[in-house]
Enzyme design. Structure first.
Site, PDB file in Angstrom:
ATOM      1  N   ASN A  58      18.823  45.613  83.446  1.00 11.50           N
ATOM      2  CA  ASN A  58      17.476  45.993  83.022  1.00 11.50           C
ATOM      3  C   ASN A  58      16.490  45.024  83.657  1.00 11.50           C
ATOM      4  O   ASN A  58      16.564  43.818  83.408  1.00 11.50           O
ATOM      5  CB  ASN A  58      17.363  45.925  81.497  1.00 11.50           C
ATOM      6  N   SER A  77       5.067  38.240  86.705  1.00 12.56           N
ATOM      7  CA  SER A  77       4.101  37.908  87.743  1.00 12.56           C
ATOM      8  C   SER A  77       4.759  36.979  88.747  1.00 12.56           C
ATOM      9  O   SER A  77       5.969  36.759  88.701  1.00 12.56           O
ATOM     10  CB  SER A  77       2.835  37.310  87.134  1.00 12.56           C
ATOM     11  N   SER A  78       4.017  36.406  89.609  1.00  9.38           N
ATOM     12  CA  SER A  78       4.546  35.919  90.877  1.00  9.38           C
ATOM     13  C   SER A  78       4.652  34.408  91.010  1.00  9.38           C
ATOM     14  O   SER A  78       4.437  33.877  92.087  1.00  9.38           O
ATOM     15  CB  SER A  78       3.659  36.461  91.984  1.00  9.38           C
ATOM     16  N   GLU A 130       4.230  40.850  96.510  1.00 10.02           N
ATOM     17  CA  GLU A 130       4.919  42.086  96.839  1.00 10.02           C
ATOM     18  C   GLU A 130       3.906  43.065  97.429  1.00 10.02           C
ATOM     19  O   GLU A 130       2.739  43.083  97.022  1.00 10.02           O
ATOM     20  CB  GLU A 130       5.621  42.680  95.617  1.00 10.02           C
TER      21      GLU A 130
END
Length: 153
Positions: free
Chosen positions: A32, A37-38, A91
């Site tokens: 799953n 965030s990054s 991304e």
């Protein structure tokens, strides 16, 4: 902090099946995924994706795109910049965009994020997946956050 950087691509009879098949191709189809965030911790270590426990709750940054338009070229890219204090991930996706231009844009964006934070890049990694759609296709590129709870022994 430890991460794995993966990518995959595949076709399927529906958009959802194509996406699931691309995740499986990347090695993350049986878990799953929780989109985060990054941000990465400083001096993050990159390693090969270990075998993950089926059904595990796995944090990731996920770049994905699916198309049912035959002939489309679809691309998913992640760019990872690692510094001493922290790291950043971006991304990006594209349909019928030059994959080298997408990679250049990804590099520019992640470098900007690090510059804005005043962090020097020690390591820069790009992962991308591109395919030409035959019927219904999906591509994924992902940064998977690893911890002992999700790794199969």
């Amino acid at each position: 902090m430890r991460i794995a950087i993966v990518s995959g691509k595949d076709e399927g009879p529906t958009k959802l099946n194509a996406f699931d098949n691309a995740l499986t191709d990347a090695g993350i189809g049986d878990v799953n995924l929780i989109k985060v965030s990054s941000m990465l911790a400083g001096n993050t270590k990159v390693q090969k994706l270990p075998k993950l426990k089926a059904g595990a709750m796995v944090n990731c940054v996920l770049s994905t795109i699916t198309s049912n338009n035959p002939g489309d070229e679809i691309s998913a890219v992640v760019a990872v910049a690692i510094g001493e204090k922290l790291g950043c991930v971006i991304e990006i996706t594209g349909i019928n965009k030059d994959k080298d231009e997408l990679i250049d844009e990804a590099k520019m964006m992640v470098k900007y994020m690090m510059d804005k934070r005043g962090v020097e890049i020690k390591e820069l990694i790009i992962e991308q997946s591109t395919t030409t759609v035959e019927n219904i296709a999906s591509v994924v590129a992902s940064v998977v956050y690893l911890n002992e709870d999700i790794i199969e022994e």
